[in-house]
Design a protein around this motif. Sequence first.
Motif, PDB file in Angstrom:
ATOM      1  N   ASP A 164      17.874  12.864  46.873  1.00 49.94           N
ATOM      2  CA  ASP A 164      16.754  12.168  45.977  1.00 49.94           C
ATOM      3  C   ASP A 164      15.258  13.069  46.007  1.00 49.94           C
ATOM      4  N   GLY A 165      14.364  12.750  45.184  1.00 45.25           N
ATOM      5  CA  GLY A 165      13.104  13.525  45.546  1.00 45.25           C
ATOM      6  C   GLY A 165      12.855  14.374  44.200  1.00 45.25           C
ATOM      7  N   ALA A 193      13.145   1.466  34.184  1.00 45.29           N
ATOM      8  CA  ALA A 193      14.554   1.457  33.583  1.00 45.29           C
ATOM      9  C   ALA A 193      14.592   2.494  32.616  1.00 45.29           C
ATOM     10  N   SER A 194      15.759   3.441  32.785  1.00 41.27           N
ATOM     11  CA  SER A 194      16.211   4.463  32.079  1.00 41.27           C
ATOM     12  C   SER A 194      17.192   3.606  30.854  1.00 41.27           C
ATOM     13  N   ASP A 195      18.037   4.837  30.043  1.00 42.00           N
ATOM     14  CA  ASP A 195      19.007   4.272  29.308  1.00 42.00           C
ATOM     15  C   ASP A 195      20.422   3.977  30.340  1.00 42.00           C
ATOM     16  N   ARG A 196      20.223   4.313  31.461  1.00 34.56           N
ATOM     17  CA  ARG A 196      21.487   4.127  32.205  1.00 34.56           C
ATOM     18  C   ARG A 196      21.135   3.405  33.525  1.00 34.56           C
ATOM     19  N   ARG A 197      20.125   3.335  34.137  1.00 30.84           N
ATOM     20  CA  ARG A 197      20.035   2.707  35.632  1.00 30.84           C
ATOM     21  C   ARG A 197      18.454   2.355  35.793  1.00 30.84           C
ATOM     22  N   TRP A 198      18.295   1.663  36.909  1.00 31.44           N
ATOM     23  CA  TRP A 198      16.936   1.480  37.336  1.00 31.44           C
ATOM     24  C   TRP A 198      16.354   2.203  38.370  1.00 31.44           C
ATOM     25  N   TYR A 199      15.173   2.591  38.481  1.00 30.61           N
ATOM     26  CA  TYR A 199      14.708   3.443  39.598  1.00 30.61           C
ATOM     27  C   TYR A 199      13.462   2.822  40.100  1.00 30.61           C
ATOM     28  N   LEU A 200      13.113   3.273  41.209  1.00 30.58           N
ATOM     29  CA  LEU A 200      11.997   2.707  41.913  1.00 30.58           C
ATOM     30  C   LEU A 200      11.213   4.374  42.022  1.00 30.58           C
ATOM     31  N   LEU A 201       9.914   4.343  41.690  1.00 26.39           N
ATOM     32  CA  LEU A 201       8.828   5.196  41.887  1.00 26.39           C
ATOM     33  C   LEU A 201       8.040   4.874  43.269  1.00 26.39           C
ATOM     34  N   ALA A 202       8.311   5.657  44.566  1.00 32.09           N
ATOM     35  CA  ALA A 202       7.784   5.416  45.609  1.00 32.09           C
ATOM     36  C   ALA A 202       7.223   6.498  46.360  1.00 32.09           C
ATOM     37  N   PHE A 203       6.240   6.371  47.274  1.00 35.12           N
ATOM     38  CA  PHE A 203       5.805   7.354  48.419  1.00 35.12           C
ATOM     39  C   PHE A 203       6.684   7.158  49.632  1.00 35.12           C
ATOM     40  N   VAL A 205       7.063   7.381  52.945  1.00 32.07           N
ATOM     41  CA  VAL A 205       6.323   7.716  54.443  1.00 32.07           C
ATOM     42  C   VAL A 205       6.887   8.798  55.058  1.00 32.07           C
ATOM     43  N   GLY A 206       8.087   8.531  55.569  1.00 29.71           N
ATOM     44  CA  GLY A 206       8.845   9.738  56.511  1.00 29.71           C
ATOM     45  C   GLY A 206       8.707  11.049  55.928  1.00 29.71           C
ATOM     46  N   ARG A 207       8.833  11.354  54.616  1.00 29.60           N
ATOM     47  CA  ARG A 207       8.905  12.691  54.074  1.00 29.60           C
ATOM     48  C   ARG A 207       7.585  13.097  53.495  1.00 29.60           C
ATOM     49  N   ASN A 208       6.784  12.159  53.465  1.00 29.10           N
ATOM     50  CA  ASN A 208       5.326  12.701  53.094  1.00 29.10           C
ATOM     51  C   ASN A 208       4.962  13.050  51.504  1.00 29.10           C
ATOM     52  N   ASP A 209       6.090  12.340  50.719  1.00 32.04           N
ATOM     53  CA  ASP A 209       6.121  12.825  49.213  1.00 32.04           C
ATOM     54  C   ASP A 209       6.570  11.805  48.613  1.00 32.04           C
ATOM     55  N   TRP A 210       6.374  11.958  47.209  1.00 32.48           N
ATOM     56  CA  TRP A 210       6.904  11.161  46.063  1.00 32.48           C
ATOM     57  C   TRP A 210       8.356  11.274  45.989  1.00 32.48           C
ATOM     58  N   ARG A 211       8.964  10.250  45.860  1.00 31.95           N
ATOM     59  CA  ARG A 211      10.364  10.093  45.596  1.00 31.95           C
ATOM     60  C   ARG A 211      10.850   9.256  44.538  1.00 31.95           C
ATOM     61  N   THR A 212      12.070   9.586  43.973  1.00 33.13           N
ATOM     62  CA  THR A 212      12.641   8.468  42.958  1.00 33.13           C
ATOM     63  C   THR A 212      14.011   8.012  43.592  1.00 33.13           C
ATOM     64  N   PHE A 213      14.031   6.730  43.672  1.00 38.56           N
ATOM     65  CA  PHE A 213      15.309   5.986  44.290  1.00 38.56           C
ATOM     66  C   PHE A 213      16.212   5.296  43.246  1.00 38.56           C
ATOM     67  N   ARG A 214      17.304   5.363  43.154  1.00 32.77           N
ATOM     68  CA  ARG A 214      18.220   4.625  42.201  1.00 32.77           C
ATOM     69  C   ARG A 214      18.401   3.160  43.137  1.00 32.77           C
ATOM     70  N   VAL A 215      18.054   2.292  42.061  1.00 35.11           N
ATOM     71  CA  VAL A 215      17.890   0.878  42.775  1.00 35.11           C
ATOM     72  C   VAL A 215      19.438   0.302  43.289  1.00 35.11           C
ATOM     73  N   ASP A 216      20.422   0.899  42.487  1.00 31.47           N
ATOM     74  CA  ASP A 216      21.913   0.362  42.862  1.00 31.47           C
ATOM     75  C   ASP A 216      22.295   1.334  43.999  1.00 31.47           C
ATOM     76  N   ALA A 238       7.188   6.771  34.178  1.00 31.79           N
ATOM     77  CA  ALA A 238       8.314   6.954  33.478  1.00 31.79           C
ATOM     78  C   ALA A 238       8.541   8.334  33.453  1.00 31.79           C
ATOM     79  N   ALA A 239       7.295   9.106  32.823  1.00 26.20           N
ATOM     80  CA  ALA A 239       7.661  10.449  32.831  1.00 26.20           C
ATOM     81  C   ALA A 239       8.104  11.116  34.052  1.00 26.20           C
ATOM     82  N   PHE A 240       7.608  10.925  35.135  1.00 25.88           N
ATOM     83  CA  PHE A 240       7.936  11.386  36.642  1.00 25.88           C
ATOM     84  C   PHE A 240       9.370  11.197  36.800  1.00 25.88           C
TER      85      PHE A 240
END
Length: 333
Positions: A164-165, A193-203, A205-216, A238-240
């Motif tokens: 991820d990330g 929401a993309s044309d394929r999946r759902w994602y969560l933009l989150a910070f 805490v353990g990695r001290n950075d922004w991450r993108t996670f697939r909800v599925d 959305a851009a990130f």
Amino acid sequence: MGTTERVLALLGLLQQRRLWTGPELASRLGVTTRTVRRDVERLRVLGYPVHAGQGVGGGYQLGPGQDLPPLLLDDEEAIATAVALLAGAESGDAALRALTKLDRVLPTRLRHEVRALAGSVSSFGGGRPAVDSEALTTLARACRDEVLVQFVYARPSGTGRVTDGPSGAVADGSSGAVAGGSLREVEPYRLVASDRRWYLLAFDVGRNDWRTFRVDRMSEISEKSWHFKRREAVPEAAAFVQESVSSRVYKYQARFLVRAPMATIRALIPASAAVVRERTATTCEVISGAGNLDFILMHMTLLGHDFEVLDPPDLRERCAVLADRLRRAAEHQ
């Protein structure tokens, strides 16, 4: 269409504009004016205030200033309907109109949840991905209330690692590892929401950075009991996420200048496959990624428009190698 479907279609027409004549409704529904009158009466029995005017200028209309009765959906159905509409809300007026109507007729207990979901969702690509409504509702509520979320993030199928990330970094799960994935604690900011999946933009805490996670790939999602302070520099969601899933997760990333309008190239490339940015009225920039540089060049060539490599520099050398190979293939008759 059956009676129930027809009555719902009639209600939809009455909500589209202020006044309809009986013959207009009959023509749109493919029935007689007598059937329209019967269906109007069915709506009245259900509590919808349908008024009928007589003579010239008369017709059917929903009464102004009156509350419509609650929509007959259970909680899960209502949230799932809202999720499906939200997935396409930024790509069409019809979805937005439907969301507005849904908000008007939902019971108060559900209206708050749907509005929370609507305020926590972005999209790119305009698709309608399959979703877990309970997971999305939990995450949307956490985004709204600014509370930490904990979940298990599964490893990609067929691999022994968690990816991820923002830069495609590999997390070995050594911190908070669990069977089949890793335990993550994040500050949730936005669902995308993309044309394929759902994602969560989150910070993370353990990695001290922004991450993108697939909800599925998220499971055992739970809201924590404490709030986080919203960070000042939050990426545009959305851009990130689009850049994350189209290029950052791959071994190689590449940028191209394409000699064609952005709209032309955007229509040829799925939003989840590349970021397309306008340069001028006749040129655009394409950012994409892959595990193999030749793979990227092949797809750019098949677009059918002239282009030049902006990054990485060694990709220009691969262009020359492939050009020689293709020229030799053409010379062998």
